[in-house]
Design an enzyme around this catalytic site. Structure first.
Site, PDB file in Angstrom:
ATOM      1  CB  ALA A 242      -1.139  -0.003   1.052  1.00  0.00           C
ATOM      2  CB  ALA A 243       4.564   2.173  -0.233  1.00  0.00           C
ATOM      3  N   GLY A 244       2.367   2.509  -2.608  1.00  0.00           N
ATOM      4  CA  GLY A 244       2.114   3.055  -3.921  1.00  0.00           C
ATOM      5  C   GLY A 244       0.649   3.742  -3.889  1.00  0.00           C
ATOM      6  CG  ASP A 245      -2.644   1.108  -3.481  1.00  0.00           C
ATOM      7  OD1 ASP A 245      -2.678   1.151  -4.524  1.00  0.00           O
ATOM      8  OD2 ASP A 245      -2.892  -0.092  -2.900  1.00  0.00           O
TER       9      ASP A 245
HETATM   10  P1  ADP Z   1       4.484   0.456  -5.411  1.00  0.00           P
HETATM   11  O1  ADP Z   1       4.429   0.124  -4.038  1.00  0.00           O
HETATM   12  O2  ADP Z   1       3.402   0.945  -6.088  1.00  0.00           O
HETATM   13  O3  ADP Z   1       5.497  -0.315  -6.144  1.00  0.00           O
HETATM   14  P2  ADP Z   1       6.713   2.148  -4.985  1.00  0.00           P
HETATM   15  O4  ADP Z   1       7.611   1.102  -4.433  1.00  0.00           O
HETATM   16  O5  ADP Z   1       7.706   3.119  -5.905  1.00  0.00           O
HETATM   17  O6  ADP Z   1       5.480   1.789  -5.324  1.00  0.00           O
HETATM   18  O7  ADP Z   1       6.526   3.051  -3.740  1.00  0.00           O
HETATM   19  C1  ADP Z   1       5.766   4.262  -3.849  1.00  0.00           C
HETATM   20  C2  ADP Z   1       6.315   5.335  -2.936  1.00  0.00           C
HETATM   21  O8  ADP Z   1       6.234   4.938  -1.377  1.00  0.00           O
HETATM   22  C3  ADP Z   1       7.581   5.866  -3.036  1.00  0.00           C
HETATM   23  O9  ADP Z   1       7.347   6.947  -4.148  1.00  0.00           O
HETATM   24  C4  ADP Z   1       7.932   6.214  -2.106  1.00  0.00           C
HETATM   25  O10 ADP Z   1       7.647   7.618  -1.449  1.00  0.00           O
HETATM   26  C5  ADP Z   1       7.328   5.422  -0.939  1.00  0.00           C
HETATM   27  N1  ADP Z   1       8.332   4.197  -0.378  1.00  0.00           N
HETATM   28  C6  ADP Z   1       8.149   2.987  -0.840  1.00  0.00           C
HETATM   29  N2  ADP Z   1       9.256   2.298  -0.142  1.00  0.00           N
HETATM   30  C7  ADP Z   1       9.971   3.030   0.580  1.00  0.00           C
HETATM   31  C8  ADP Z   1      11.138   2.711   1.441  1.00  0.00           C
HETATM   32  N3  ADP Z   1      11.690   1.743   1.620  1.00  0.00           N
HETATM   33  N4  ADP Z   1      11.244   4.043   2.260  1.00  0.00           N
HETATM   34  C9  ADP Z   1      10.742   5.388   2.182  1.00  0.00           C
HETATM   35  N5  ADP Z   1       9.671   5.410   1.465  1.00  0.00           N
HETATM   36  C10 ADP Z   1       9.241   4.188   0.518  1.00  0.00           C
END
Ligand code: ADP
Length: 319
Positions: A242-245
């Protein structure tokens, strides 16, 4: 922006119950991995983004979703309502509520299979009235013809359209033409453009604004010809589900509330970094106050240490 300017966000998309097992590593094709305990969490890209928009982004948020008539629907409804999301709910008798089977590896990465169930029953004409809506936020876990019809109707009504093109799939030109803001991760951008080079791929997408998220490195964006970079916020990641969401929901919430694009990117990176510090999908989405606190800390030049030290002062140099 006047008092009558629309500020709310409508999310139309998927809602699932996530069945999550933590394991040393995600299984390779043909491999069986013995994981640890099973946990269930409300999830689905649409529902996660709606909750992030309301809870972490602080925007008035509505959501169009479809659920089955089964026990899996209840925790999803409860999570969204408790998060302040107003629901336009289609109840689907003949299909199960959507489910996702998630393996979270000990390094925080995840691997997911989704059974769409009731989500697949959403249709183009299910979109509710758009009064007061500034932005429509879409993903690709709903039938593609419905997504295209929703985008077209919003555009015709003067509502801005954001599309998180996930999970990756080819997009018809007719859909891309309706999009004001496209949000993808690196893999989705490569799948969409067929280009491995990040800069070339970013330049190749035809939407007016494009954001590519880069995991812990933050994000890169192109807006009306300018290129922007927002660094990630350094956190101890335990689960990136859910980071991307969270990023998508908070980005669009900030834009709907009249923030500039650079400010919106910074808010989205802060909120999504916080989401990586907790397990689960909707359970990991931070509150508006927590996002404000991290942003405030990041702007404080005297801040000297701790586990949430923002990298390098959260500025966005044009590149
Ligand atoms: P998805 O989860 O859709 O693959 P990402 O991995 O690019 O997308 O993560 C989405 C956003 O979450 C990133 O742009 C960043 O801001 C944040 N994020 C993801 N992983 C981390 C991490 N390990 N540390 C800090 N921020 C993170």
């Amino acid at each position: 922006m006047t008092a009558n300017t629309p500020r709310s966000v409508l999310v139309a998309g998927s809602a699932n119950l996530d069945f999550v097992v933590r394991a040393a590593h995600a299984p390779a094709p043909g491999e069986t991995v013995l994981g640890r305990e099973l946990a269930t969490y409300p999830g689905g890209k649409g529902a996660n983004q709606a909750l992030a928009c309301a809870r972490a982004g602080g925007a008035p948020t509505r959501m169009l979703l479809a659920l089955g008539e089964d026990a899996h629907a209840e925790p999803i409804e409860r999570s969204l309502r408790e998060g302040g999301v107003r629901l336009h709910l289609r109840r689907v008798r003949e299909r199960a509520t959507g489910s996702a089977f998630v393996c979270v590896a000990d390094d925080g990465e995840n691997a997911i299979v989704v059974a769409p169930g009731a989500n697949a029953a959403l249709r183009g004409d299910d979109l509710p009235a758009l009064d007061g809506v500034a932005w429509l936020l879409l993903q690709l876990e709903s039938p593609l013809d419905a997504v295209a019809a929703w985008a077209q109707r919003a555009r015709a009504a003067g509502v801005a359209v954001a599309l998180n093109a996930a999970p990756a799939q080819a997009l018809p030109a007719a859909l891309l033409e309706q999009i004001d803001l496209l949000i993808v991760n690196e893999g989705e951008l490569a799948a969409l453009t067929g280009l491995a080079d990040l800069d070339a791929a970013l330049a190749a997408v035809r939407a007016p604004r494009v954001v590519v998220t880069l995991g812990a490195r933050g994000c890169l964006a192109r807006a009306d010809g300018a290129r922007l970079r927002q660094h990630g916020f350094a956190v101890a990641a335990v689960d990136t589900t859910a980071a991307g969401d969270t990023f998508c929901g908070v980005l669009v919430a900030a834009l709907a509330q009249g923030h500039g694009f650079e400010t919106a990117l910074r808010r989205a990176c802060a909120a999504s970094a916080l989401a990586c510090t907790r397990p689960g999908a909707q359970t990991s989405i931070p509150s508006h106050a927590e996002v404000e606190a991290l942003l405030h800390t990041a702007a404080d030049p005297d801040f000297a240490g701790g586990t949430s030290v923002p990298t390098p002062s959260g500025q966005i140099p044009a590149i």
